[in-house]
Scaffold this active site. Structure first.
Site, PDB file in Angstrom:
ATOM      1  CD  GLU D  32      -2.437  -1.765   2.550  1.00 54.56           C
ATOM      2  OE1 GLU D  32      -2.277  -0.713   3.401  1.00 54.56           O
ATOM      3  OE2 GLU D  32      -2.972  -2.784   2.546  1.00 54.56           O
ATOM      4  CB  SER D  64      -6.376  -5.952  -1.170  1.00 48.18           C
ATOM      5  OG  SER D  64      -7.355  -5.391  -1.686  1.00 48.18           O
ATOM      6  CD  GLU D  65      -3.801  -5.219   4.298  1.00 46.27           C
ATOM      7  OE1 GLU D  65      -5.128  -5.470   4.093  1.00 46.27           O
ATOM      8  OE2 GLU D  65      -3.456  -4.192   4.723  1.00 46.27           O
ATOM      9  CG  HIS D 134      -2.211   0.771  14.334  1.00 44.57           C
ATOM     10  ND1 HIS D 134      -3.599   0.672  14.689  1.00 44.57           N
ATOM     11  CD2 HIS D 134      -2.100   1.181  13.272  1.00 44.57           C
ATOM     12  CE1 HIS D 134      -4.309   0.893  13.612  1.00 44.57           C
ATOM     13  NE2 HIS D 134      -3.479   1.568  12.774  1.00 44.57           N
TER      14      HIS D 134
END
Ligand SMILES: Cc1ncc(C[n+]2csc(CCOP(=O)(O)OP(=O)(O)O)c2C)c(N)n1
Ligand SMILES: Cc1ncc(C[n+]2csc(CCOP(=O)(O)OP(=O)(O)O)c2C)c(N)n1
Ligand SMILES: [Mg+2]
Ligand SMILES: [Mg+2]
Lengths: 343, 329, 343, 329
Positions: D32, D64-65, D134
């Site tokens: 990304e 869209s991993e 995260h």
């Protein structure tokens, strides 16, 4: 492919328009205060401003009650404020304090406030949707008329969870509304570069679900589209996908220098700022007076100032909080860590 | 004492579900193929539930594991107690975000406002030649994740009692059903109720060596008992039942007594859950231990297909015996 | 919504039809032998027969070369056999022997044979698609005309990986064909109960990609649809979604008692068995003679018998194989396990 | 000796990518925001690559991993060496199937036919108040998975050299970039080449206590050195650099010398990667150890937001000192 909203939909009353505007001002004034506080070095956090996107959740929340639920994302403080979440615990939370709605443990990306229906705030792209389905399922089982809204961005429409969620919601006819805030960018990536369809609302066809592309900066269009989606949900007609086109004025995260967009497109979007435009039209069309709106704004500014003062004056949580809320029962130290060597 | 019934784990799971759903209208079930028109689950564990309690409470889902766990989380936030099936443990990898980033963390991240009392039932384990993507024991991953309890029974009575506890528990639980234990019959009291989480069971009393284990490996450790006895070794088998949080007191008490410990599991040994237990025993009982703790687990490779390889992959009773002998040497 | 295939598409020659039929017979004869061997207790494995679905991969593979790639699933032996994968290493593999294409380590759900383009066989629903994209990207970078086919089932069209894959393939204009073998069931769940759209091909609209619903049991329709999709891929026009309607005669997994379908629908499907029907038409329309097809079948049966004998006679692998192929370099024992306590 | 350049980890990663892409046309990049129109990655590690090598080799992806890792795997099967970015380690949970069930297993399941030489770069680590979703250090999960190497550098030179090795390696590697190490400048030789995987580095020589650590925790251990010296404790810091497979010889040699060991990492302690290393030290050096191995790691909870909590979550240099003192007592 996207259907456009119906002609015979209800028109908003003046009171409704003013209510939407109130929510917008509350979002904007609060956002402004947060940014100012960060800039003064008094708040430390990654901040995803939604400046420019105020109309969307304001129109949505206008049609909701406290019993209705929302699941939102890191860029979601506008969604919460629109849902009339109180600002004091919000400020204490983003300041990381004990009086925060999450005792300072969640922070801005995980603000939660069940009393006003703010059920989940997630930092994982796409993850508001699967959970919203479950809340909607619970509402169905309860036999309530409660509606759940899942907010997400245009970039999130390309992740697997979007697909699974819309399919399940349709098959189970869940009272859920998927509100895509399409601001044209996912971080620094342009919509077109990552998305294989012109209108995300088109994707509703893949789930046998109505989908509408709406001008998310137009309170009238948003009022109408949300009214219809909420009615469908309350009537047991199942889910709706609303793609609300908008623009974020302040980039992905505070500090972002917007290099990935042209000066022109940004300037054009900002010149079209929905907030002053709506205000002017409210007055011009006689829905509200200048004084009325000025008073409203002053009240909101006072509320924000009070919340900010409250939040910044709250205590920091103690390290014992790390052992609490992991499970319902406080963690015994030995299951927890080698804290005995702590300092 | 109540009547004892003979049943296998599948029947015990079914009995737990029947009891739990009858007792609490908030208990829900969702997963692939789990309603009766689809057979009540691929191994039949959910059979009869949708017929008895209705398909609004017992829902067959699309093949959408993220949507399954998401719906379970959401329903839990809405006041329900969903039991979600992820058909096989390897498929938790397509919904790990929902489990790890959401189910396990929402209570903490919300400062205690959001409870997520869901149970995730999932089947795994080698022995059926389902090869590399259908048999991994990943309890170590979940045990490393804060905010989720990890339960892995070995016998029908525990299957019933622990599943009931998972469903009632205010926190998310992952309930691991292992292939090797599924069809082994056992005695279950007709009125078997919840068995507390986090409490180990002494599966065999002994004085020389402590074998800490759980799930399918309990049966393999028990299978080693005759050979151990023959070698004159008295082995105490501690069936942890709950891998996280685990029963430290029970383990330490046994090892304090025997001075020798084997930690054995079906999961891969390398960076596996046994390491935590072995390391903890060393920390607590350093001076008591007569020999270093031995860890037994699968080799560092995917589960192989070929039968002789699959047999070699699993920790054998003979390996347990060899390990115990080396501790006694 | 699904487009139907175009009228001016190429019609198959007799040779093409006979080639498709040959692949079908090879699939069916091999499937029959596998089932017989399992029933005799000589093979132990979960077996997902594709009896009834022979036309689909046969028509697909007719249009492919050895350089073209496929990624398939647990129910995929028909796809491999259609791709002309040799049967000896296939049989040795499902018997778990060293001469298996994967040395017995992968088994029926993970058969791999790069020489004939069988790149990945996965047991995870939906996972053939993301990997197929990468092979297609590699082909683009190579400047080759190579095509990659991703096979999957109707149930897989509801999982996230489907969505991410079709979007990426479209945005990157990848030379990939998504072939959905819609047999109406996902394990025991009816298509309609889990899927929010009547035709999976409709979902192509959500990705700006052509999508066609094809009778997957009709060799002519399949020939035409695949020809078009392959041409698009080779011409650099991007991906295509083909939904091929079919039926599996033997349930989800061998031993399945089909309780979840009505006797009538199963009987109707089996009465419409594409294999004898196609055979009869080939002869009736003069594409082949009875003798020719009988000879072909005999040759195939001999090939299957030889492969079976070869596979069952091959040795089992030694336990050392567990340390090989984990990494390129053999694992040293101490990084590997506590095998020193082994027996 | 070649010229030494001052750079931080971000620049070192960029330099490794530049060298690797220039040297081998098969090296690809995807993720990304990683092409230059999107800024060359959120931290700028990929800056300049798409401009220099073209957007056909350096591709910005949708969010869209699964598609990202899938495309990397497929391209690897097609003969390329893709470097895929999963922006943050927590997002590996949405593509764990692709990593664990596919990338890591295809070689084995195919009997050696399929090589998957991909590198997955991913950022994580607490300290930036990004809270619960995260910042998790999940290297323990990947280390427990067979078939994937786990690399976690602590300083710019290692960032460059180890990334180059990951890219060239014939197997999948996960390359962990930790927040605490990212902006710390260091010396990197202008011609810094690949540094072998699986080989530890002695970050500080010492004789009393061995501290086994990696990634951001190396810096915190180094920060403890003055206080340790003051307390008269000579600490040897072993920076593993590769968590799996780890350098057993280096660790055992050091602990054999010191007789005392601390294993410390940023990851959660409970069922964490340190347990494997501690358990292994106990197995190998049972009679040599003067005290039980101490493990330091984060407490069993999600990463908290509030600054004082985040500080308490991370293992502090003071905890390292306290642990070392208790070993010397
Ligand atoms: C699964 C996952 N992948 C990547 C990210 C990193 N990330 C955070 S926000 C973002 C962009 C999202 O764009 P969009 O959905 O359009 O929402 P917006 O930020 O524009 O409101 C990305 C890629 C993430 N949080 N989760
Ligand atoms: C991610 C995942 N979830 C669940 C399963 C279990 N499973 C195996 S096959 C199958 C049904 C698939 O149906 P479909 O895609 O229609 O393919 P078919 O078997 O009909 O060929 C399911 C649910 C799996 N293998 N992977
Ligand atoms: Mg956006
Ligand atoms: Mg199917």
């Amino acid at each position: 492919m996207a259907e456009s909203s119906t002609a015979n939909a209800p028109q908003p009353s003046s009171a409704a328009l003013v209510d939407i505007y109130r929510r917008m001002v509350r979002i904007e004034r609060n956002d402004d205060a947060i940014r100012a506080t960060i800039r003064r070095g008094k708040l430390m956090m990654p901040y995803y401003s939604a400046r420019g996107q105020e109309v969307i959740p304001s129109a949505v929340s206008h049609h909701l009650t406290d019993d209705d639920k929302i699941c939102t994302i890191y860029r979601g403080i506008h969604d919460m404020v629109a849902k009339d979440m109180p600002l004091r615990p919000l400020w204490a939370e983003i300041a990381g304090r004990v009086d925060g709605t999450c005792k300072g443990k969640g922070g801005p990306m995980h603000l939660t406030h069940p009393e006003t229906g703010v059920m989940v705030t997630t930092g994982i792209v796409g993850s508001s949707m699967p959970i919203a389905n479950g809340l909607a399922w619970a509402a169905l089982l309860d036999g309530s008329k409660q509606v759940t809204v899942a907010y997400f961005g245009d970039g999130a429409s390309n992740i697997g969870a979007f697909h699974e969620s819309l399919n399940l919601a349709s098959v189970w006819k869940l009272p859920v509304i998927f509100v895509c805030q399409n601001n044209g960018f996912a971080e620094h990536t342009r919509f077109e570069k990552a998305t294989s369809v012109e209108h995300i609302a088109t994707r509703a066809i893949a789930y046998g679900m109505p989908g509408f592309t709406v001008d998310g900066n137009d309170p009238w269009a948003m009022y109408e589209a949300v009214a219809m989606a909420v009615e469908r949900a309350r009537n047991g007609d199942g889910p709706t996908l609303l793609e609300c086109k908008t623009f974020r004025f302040l980039g992905h995260v505070l500090g972002d220098d917007d290099f990935y967009m042209t000066k022109e497109e940004k300037a054009a979007a900002m010149a079209d700022d929905p907030l002053p435009k709506f205000r002017a039209r409210l007055i011009a069309e006689g829905h509200a007076t200048e004084e009325q709106l000025a008073k409203m704004q002053a009240d909101i500014e006072a509320e924000v100032a009070d919340a900010q003062a409250f939040g910044m004056a709250s205590e920091f949580p103690s390290a014992d909080e790390l052992r609490r809320d992991v499970f319902a029962t406080e963690m015994p130290p030995q299951q927890f860590s080698a804290m005995e060597f702590g300092a | 004492m109540s009547e004892m019934l003979k049943m296998n784990a599948i029947q015990a799971i079914n009995a737990a579900m029947m009891d739990a759903m009858a007792a609490d209208p908030k208990v829900l079930v969702l997963g692939e193929d789990i309603a009766d028109p689809e057979g009540g689950g691929v191994t039949g564990t959910m059979r009869g539930l949708s017929t008895k309690f209705g398909e609004h409470r017992v829902r067959t889902t699309p093949i959408s594991e993220q949507a399954i766990i998401g719906a379970a989380i959401g329903a839990a936030l809405g006041g329900y107690k969903p039991v979600a099936e992820i058909m096989l443990m390897n498929f938790t990898t397509v919904c790990m975000d929902m489990i790890f980033n959401h189910a396990a963390k929402l209570r903490f991240m919300s400062g205690g406002q959001s409870a997520v009392p869901i149970t995730i039932r999932t089947l795994t384990g080698a022995g059926w030649q389902t090869a590399g993507q259908h048999a991994d024991h990943l309890e170590g991953w979940f045990a490393h994740a804060a905010g989720i309890k990890v339960v892995a029974p070995s016998n029908p009575a525990d299957y019933k009692g622990l599943l009931m506890s998972c469903i009632q528990d205010p926190d998310p639980c992952i309930f691991i059903e292992s292939a090797g234990t599924l069809f082994v019959p056992g005695e279950v009291a007709a009125d078997q109720g919840p068995i507390p989480l986090g409490v180990a069971r002494v599966a065999n009393e002994g004085t020389d060596v402590t074998i800490v284990t759980w799930s399918s490996m309990v049966l393999r450790a028990q299978a080693a008992l005759p050979a151990l006895a023959e070698a004159g070794i008295s082995a105490e088998i501690i069936d942890l039942r709950t891998v996280s949080p685990w029963d430290r007191e029970a383990v330490f008490a046994s090892v304090a007594k025997t001075g020798r410990a084997i930690v054995a599991h079906e999961a891969v040994r390398n960076f596996g859950p046994g390491a935590e237990i072995a390391a903890s025993i060393n920390e607590e009982l350093f001076t008591t231990l007569k020999k270093p703790v031995i860890r037994l687990g699968a080799p560092t490779c995917p589960v192989p297909f070929s039968k002789p390889l699959e047999d070699a992959f699993l920790v054998s009773p003979a390996q347990v015996v060899a390990a115990a002998k080396s501790l006694m040497a």
